[in-house]
Scaffold this motif. Sequence first.
Motif, short mmCIF file in Angstrom:
data_model
loop_
_atom_site.label_atom_id
_atom_site.label_comp_id
_atom_site.label_asym_id
_atom_site.label_seq_id
_atom_site.Cartn_x
_atom_site.Cartn_y
_atom_site.Cartn_z
N ASP A 111 -10.25 -4.31 -4.33
CA ASP A 111 -9.64 -3.57 -3.24
C ASP A 111 -8.43 -4.33 -2.72
O ASP A 111 -8.38 -5.57 -2.76
CB ASP A 111 -10.63 -3.37 -2.09
CG ASP A 111 -11.76 -2.44 -2.48
OD1 ASP A 111 -11.54 -1.59 -3.37
OD2 ASP A 111 -12.86 -2.56 -1.90
N LEU A 112 -7.45 -3.60 -2.19
CA LEU A 112 -6.30 -4.23 -1.56
C LEU A 112 -6.72 -4.84 -0.22
O LEU A 112 -7.64 -4.35 0.45
CB LEU A 112 -5.18 -3.23 -1.33
CG LEU A 112 -4.43 -2.71 -2.56
CD1 LEU A 112 -3.36 -1.72 -2.14
CD2 LEU A 112 -3.82 -3.85 -3.35
N THR A 113 -6.01 -5.90 0.17
CA THR A 113 -6.28 -6.53 1.46
C THR A 113 -5.79 -5.62 2.58
O THR A 113 -4.71 -5.04 2.50
CB THR A 113 -5.53 -7.87 1.55
OG1 THR A 113 -6.02 -8.72 0.52
CG2 THR A 113 -5.77 -8.53 2.90
N THR A 114 -6.58 -5.47 3.62
CA THR A 114 -6.20 -4.63 4.75
C THR A 114 -6.22 -5.47 6.02
O THR A 114 -6.82 -6.53 6.06
CB THR A 114 -7.16 -3.44 4.92
OG1 THR A 114 -8.49 -3.95 5.10
CG2 THR A 114 -7.11 -2.56 3.70
N GLU B 289 0.81 -1.22 0.00
CA GLU B 289 0.00 0.00 0.00
C GLU B 289 0.84 1.27 0.00
O GLU B 289 0.54 2.21 -0.75
CB GLU B 289 -0.96 -0.01 1.19
CG GLU B 289 -2.00 1.09 1.14
CD GLU B 289 -3.08 0.92 2.20
OE1 GLU B 289 -3.96 1.78 2.28
OE2 GLU B 289 -3.03 -0.10 2.93
N PRO B 290 1.93 1.38 0.81
CA PRO B 290 2.74 2.60 0.74
C PRO B 290 3.37 2.82 -0.63
O PRO B 290 3.57 3.97 -1.04
CB PRO B 290 3.81 2.37 1.82
CG PRO B 290 3.20 1.38 2.76
CD PRO B 290 2.37 0.49 1.90
N ILE B 291 3.70 1.74 -1.33
CA ILE B 291 4.28 1.89 -2.67
C ILE B 291 3.23 2.39 -3.64
O ILE B 291 3.46 3.32 -4.43
CB ILE B 291 4.85 0.54 -3.14
CG1 ILE B 291 5.98 0.08 -2.21
CG2 ILE B 291 5.34 0.63 -4.58
CD1 ILE B 291 6.49 -1.30 -2.50
N LEU B 292 2.04 1.78 -3.57
CA LEU B 292 0.98 2.15 -4.50
C LEU B 292 0.38 3.52 -4.18
O LEU B 292 -0.31 4.10 -5.02
CB LEU B 292 -0.12 1.08 -4.48
CG LEU B 292 0.32 -0.31 -4.93
CD1 LEU B 292 -0.80 -1.31 -4.74
CD2 LEU B 292 0.77 -0.29 -6.37
N ALA B 293 0.65 4.04 -2.99
CA ALA B 293 0.18 5.37 -2.65
C ALA B 293 0.96 6.45 -3.41
O ALA B 293 0.54 7.60 -3.47
CB ALA B 293 0.29 5.61 -1.15
N ASN B 294 2.11 6.08 -3.96
CA ASN B 294 2.91 6.99 -4.77
C ASN B 294 2.53 6.84 -6.24
O ASN B 294 1.51 6.24 -6.56
CB ASN B 294 4.40 6.71 -4.54
CG ASN B 294 4.83 7.03 -3.12
OD1 ASN B 294 4.96 8.19 -2.75
ND2 ASN B 294 5.04 6.00 -2.31
#
Length: 540
Positions: free
Chosen positions: A537-540, A392-397
Amino acid sequence: MTAAAFPARTGTRTGTGASRQLAGTGALLRFNLRRDRVVIPAWVAVTGLLVLSLPGSLKSVYSTPAERADIARQMLTSSSLRATYGPVFSDSLGGLTAWRIGGYAAILAGVMSLIVVVRHTRDEEESGRQELVSSAMVGRRAPLTAALLTALVANSALALLISGGLAGQGAAGALALGLGVGGVGMVFATLAAIVAQFTDSGRLAKGLTGGLVGAAFVLRAVGDSTTADGSSPATWISPIGWLENLRPFASELWWVLALFAAATLVQGLLAYELAGRRDVGMSFLPARPGPAHGRLGTAGALAWRLQRGGVLGWSLGFLAAGVAFGGITKGAADLVGDNAKTREIIERMGGQSGIEDAFLATMVGMFGMLAALYAVSSVLRLHSEETGQRAEPILANAVGRLRWAAGHLVIAFGGAVLIMLLSGLGLTLGYGADLGPILAASLVQLPAIWALGALAVLLHGISPRLAPASWAAAGLALLLGWIGPALNLPQAVLDISPFGHLPKLPGGDMAWGPVIALAAIAAALVAVGLTGLRRRDLTT
């Protein structure tokens, strides 16, 4: 898992120091077994069935006592075959089963054990869940204890399955083989617990312990290549060699079981001591700081940084195995001798009448099926990155999902090309033949490897919960390819595996139709999987 699963800490501590150290072990053990309720039974069943299928297969190949005695005598004179399978101590069906599959079953037990222990120790710390659990009333050594008990349950189940299933060949021998295989598993379980104290990532801990499993096999092979009775010091250094010298179905040496117990106890105590000397989440060998100016400018560069160790390990392993199996190819004819049934099985697996070409084709096919395990594990790095909430932090960019996934898939599918090239090179070096035919045979395996890797992409793209099922598909392909021909299964059953459709090279006729069809299927599965990944959706 949340801290609510355990009682909250209170201001008053009760019980002895030892009981406080182990508080919560039972709850953690139950939780571990629940998490592994599919993985452990599947691994135990596959390993156990591989062992239990051998007596029937061997009886169909070596149907008379004279034929079984002949194969046992041949092992005394062939150092390369002893290095591969070990010496034969008994020409009974049980003795030949222990000779042919015992060492490989021990390797599977060791791999299962290290995965279980690392998953419930270092992986939990790396994800941060262990710190949350430790905030409840959980003793300092409870997680490690629960992990080792989980491994003990798995290895006990495997030992029970082998002992019960082979009891018809001799109760004492079956019990010795079952306990020996389970003992090897527990030795590597406690070894993994030690390695997990020194590494800062679960992947590195698994890789290092897996390398030690491979080193144990190499030591056993080196020792057995020099002696015909398992007496070499190199054999006695290896836990796999201990299983061999336990001599199931051949006047069992029961005292050898004490070596498994002692190694498990000493390594377990060392792991406990190390675990008590470090903080949760830390390791004795912390990660090195990165360079001042980062070089991970792309998603592909990051994927390579994460997976380069695995690619290197698989590549070197396939190269070494290729050299070893290429070296014994010229002894294949001597092993078969005049046994028509053995020749028939090898030719059925290899697809042609020339015994050496058939043996080479069989080895190439086995390398292909093992390479499919690499492809699946590499693809599933997407799954671990997502479920570990590192994606998720990577895809937030400014990184799209497809570009992020493509970095890992290039390594998965491209890495398969590399390790198959190296396996072909190793076979050529060991056998001493022209490089072209064996290299071509190795590359022909790629569409089937890619198809199984693409299935993992599809399942992960649909839902991360389905992704682990791709291991079952790869395991089924390996099982069908390994024992299917020996059991004379119908071709329709063998064709369930994508490898059943490939041409048998070298020596056979090239058929482009199945190769192209499998490559197209792989491409389609990847496309559908990436479409699903992009939309869900991504898994959380």
